[in-house]
Design an enzyme around this catalytic site. Structure first.
Site, PDB file in Angstrom:
ATOM      1  N   ARG A  43       7.737 -10.672  67.573  1.00  0.00           N
ATOM      2  CA  ARG A  43       8.629 -11.113  66.515  1.00  0.00           C
ATOM      3  C   ARG A  43       8.329 -12.517  66.016  1.00  0.00           C
ATOM      4  O   ARG A  43       8.210 -12.739  64.810  1.00  0.00           O
ATOM      5  CB  ARG A  43      10.101 -11.115  66.992  1.00  0.00           C
ATOM      6  CG  ARG A  43      10.783  -9.802  66.953  1.00  0.00           C
ATOM      7  CD  ARG A  43      11.735  -9.710  68.116  1.00  0.00           C
ATOM      8  NE  ARG A  43      10.926  -9.599  69.312  1.00  0.00           N
ATOM      9  CZ  ARG A  43      10.489  -8.427  69.784  1.00  0.00           C
ATOM     10  NH1 ARG A  43      10.858  -7.330  69.209  1.00  0.00           N
ATOM     11  NH2 ARG A  43       9.694  -8.377  70.838  1.00  0.00           N
ATOM     12  N   THR A  44       8.250 -13.473  66.939  1.00  0.00           N
ATOM     13  CA  THR A  44       8.170 -14.870  66.515  1.00  0.00           C
ATOM     14  C   THR A  44       6.862 -15.113  65.773  1.00  0.00           C
ATOM     15  O   THR A  44       6.843 -15.690  64.680  1.00  0.00           O
ATOM     16  CB  THR A  44       8.287 -15.793  67.742  1.00  0.00           C
ATOM     17  OG1 THR A  44       9.407 -15.373  68.500  1.00  0.00           O
ATOM     18  CG2 THR A  44       8.444 -17.238  67.343  1.00  0.00           C
TER      19      THR A  44
ATOM     20  N   LYS B  38     -11.721 -23.363  78.317  1.00  0.00           N
ATOM     21  CA  LYS B  38     -12.813 -24.187  78.877  1.00  0.00           C
ATOM     22  C   LYS B  38     -12.278 -25.499  79.439  1.00  0.00           C
ATOM     23  O   LYS B  38     -13.044 -26.364  79.826  1.00  0.00           O
ATOM     24  CB  LYS B  38     -13.839 -24.500  77.785  1.00  0.00           C
ATOM     25  CG  LYS B  38     -14.445 -23.281  77.130  1.00  0.00           C
ATOM     26  CD  LYS B  38     -15.364 -23.722  75.977  1.00  0.00           C
ATOM     27  CE  LYS B  38     -15.501 -22.645  74.933  1.00  0.00           C
ATOM     28  NZ  LYS B  38     -16.003 -23.181  73.655  1.00  0.00           N
TER      29      LYS B  38
ATOM     30  N   ARG C 227       3.614 -21.695  70.506  1.00  0.00           N
ATOM     31  CA  ARG C 227       4.361 -21.199  71.671  1.00  0.00           C
ATOM     32  C   ARG C 227       3.548 -21.537  72.915  1.00  0.00           C
ATOM     33  O   ARG C 227       2.326 -21.338  72.942  1.00  0.00           O
ATOM     34  CB  ARG C 227       4.576 -19.688  71.586  1.00  0.00           C
ATOM     35  CG  ARG C 227       5.129 -19.121  72.884  1.00  0.00           C
ATOM     36  CD  ARG C 227       5.541 -17.692  72.763  1.00  0.00           C
ATOM     37  NE  ARG C 227       6.775 -17.572  71.992  1.00  0.00           N
ATOM     38  CZ  ARG C 227       7.498 -16.457  71.899  1.00  0.00           C
ATOM     39  NH1 ARG C 227       7.102 -15.362  72.520  1.00  0.00           N
ATOM     40  NH2 ARG C 227       8.607 -16.426  71.192  1.00  0.00           N
TER      41      ARG C 227
ATOM     42  N   HIS D   3      13.844 -22.617  72.261  1.00  0.00           N
ATOM     43  CA  HIS D   3      13.324 -21.606  71.326  1.00  0.00           C
ATOM     44  C   HIS D   3      14.102 -21.792  70.017  1.00  0.00           C
ATOM     45  O   HIS D   3      14.905 -20.938  69.613  1.00  0.00           O
ATOM     46  CB  HIS D   3      13.519 -20.203  71.902  1.00  0.00           C
ATOM     47  CG  HIS D   3      12.691 -19.137  71.245  1.00  0.00           C
ATOM     48  ND1 HIS D   3      12.066 -19.310  70.025  1.00  0.00           N
ATOM     49  CD2 HIS D   3      12.396 -17.873  71.632  1.00  0.00           C
ATOM     50  CE1 HIS D   3      11.424 -18.195  69.695  1.00  0.00           C
ATOM     51  NE2 HIS D   3      11.599 -17.318  70.661  1.00  0.00           N
TER      52      HIS D   3
HETATM   53  N1   CP Z   1      12.542 -13.047  70.462  1.00  0.00           N
HETATM   54  C1   CP Z   1      11.246 -13.347  70.676  1.00  0.00           C
HETATM   55  O1   CP Z   1      10.894 -14.522  70.899  1.00  0.00           O
HETATM   56  O2   CP Z   1      10.391 -12.276  70.628  1.00  0.00           O
HETATM   57  P1   CP Z   1       8.822 -12.355  70.805  1.00  0.00           P
HETATM   58  O3   CP Z   1       8.536 -12.841  72.209  1.00  0.00           O
HETATM   59  O4   CP Z   1       8.309 -10.982  70.528  1.00  0.00           O
HETATM   60  O5   CP Z   1       8.295 -13.372  69.811  1.00  0.00           O
END
Ligand code: CP
Length: 297
Positions: A51-52, A80, A101, A129
């Site tokens: 999703r993100t 590396k 991320r 998040h």
């Molecule tokens: N909700 C969420 O962060 O989903 P993903 O890990 O699929 O990005």
């Protein structure tokens, strides 16, 4: 706003400006289709995501920006031994914005400390998040018409669930919030978040069963046990929302989940109008478009 690293950086005013922008984008998408013409975005994901990552990419493309990305940051020169700071310094010469991320709690702040282009935190360790919580609170406001006075139950993994931690930070900006926590004992909300709620006069009720939640609760926010973040096996979720559980709540209760789900929410409620988790995920596009515009205007 230079970067978006954490929900802590929002005031009520800056949050509502971003939510209003996302609402306008959702209602008038054509107004924004060339807003980031000529800009390049680099998504860099050190942890899996559906999703993100894909909604940040969709959001950039819908604004007219272009993308550069490695399929998986583990295939980058990090493998590396290159440091995160050096990776960011290099990307500064290629892109106008970095979406990242990472598994480390402070990774977003480390990246921002050397970046001359905006960093958008797409999830950092168990701590933050922000883009998820912005779309969560956008969905609550869209459905309830307001955030003031929301009665919310948080369920699942309240220790490692970064979406829970970030959402609670945003809720402290509002009056009249009340929170119920329902989880296995080993996944109860850490004291620092209870203290944060207390400091904002938000009542927190620790529960051990669905029958302790009020029937007129506004939001049931479930989360997956984040087994990738700890050693050992703590089993499956015990507090599953299914048709029988949902029948105890009123018709305006919303069932939310950041997804992916495991067994926390039974598929037998997917068609119930109170199950808003797919719509919630789709709100990730206008919210992430608003995030780009907030840092790149
Ligand atoms: N909700 C969420 O962060 O989903 P993903 O890990 O699929 O990005």
């Amino acid at each position: 706003m230079e970067h978006i690293l954490s929900c802590k950086q929002f005031t009520k005013q800056s949050l509502e400006e971003l939510l209003d922008l996302a609402k306008d984008i959702k209602e008038n998408p054509s107004k924004y289709k060339n807003a980031l013409d000529g800009k390049i975005v680099a998504p860099i994901f050190f942890e899996p995501s559906t999703r993100t990552r894909l909604s940040f990419e969709t959001a950039a493309l819908r604004l007219g920006a272009k993308l550069i990305a490695t399929e998986n940051a583990q295939n980058s020169s990090t493998k590396k031994g290159e440091s995160l700071k050096d990776t960011i310094r290099i990307l500064n010469g290629y892109a106008d914005c970095i979406v990242m991320r990472h598994n480390e709690d402070d990774s977003a702040e480390v990246a921002a400390s050397v970046s001359k282009v905006p960093i958008l935190n797409a999830g950092s360790g168990k701590k933050d998040h922000p883009s998820q919580s912005l779309l969560d609170i956008f969905t609550i406001r869209e459905k309830r018409g307001k955030i003031y006075g929301t009665k919310i139950a948080i369920l699942g993994d309240l220790v490692y669930g970064r979406t829970i931690h970030s959402l609670l930070e945003l809720l402290t900006l509002y009056e009249g919030i009340e929170v119920w926590g329902l989880s296995k004992e080993c996944f109860r909300l850490p004291n620092r978040y209870k203290e944060m709620l207390q400091a904002h006069n938000i009542k927190y009720h620790e529960c051990s069963g669905f029958d302790e939640l009020p029937r007129d609760i506004d939001v049931l926010y479930h989360t997956r046990i984040q087994s990738e973040r700890f050693e050992g096996d703590f089993g499956k979720e015990e507090f599953v929302i299914n048709k029988s559980v949902l029948s105890k709540f009123l018709q305006n209760t919303m069932v939310m989940h950041p997804l992916p789900r495991l067994n926390e929410i039974s598929e037998d409620i997917d068609d119930d109008p109170r199950a808003v988790y797919f719509e919630q995920a789709h709100n990730g596009v206008p919210i992430r478009m608003a995030m780009y515009l907030t840092v790149m205007k």
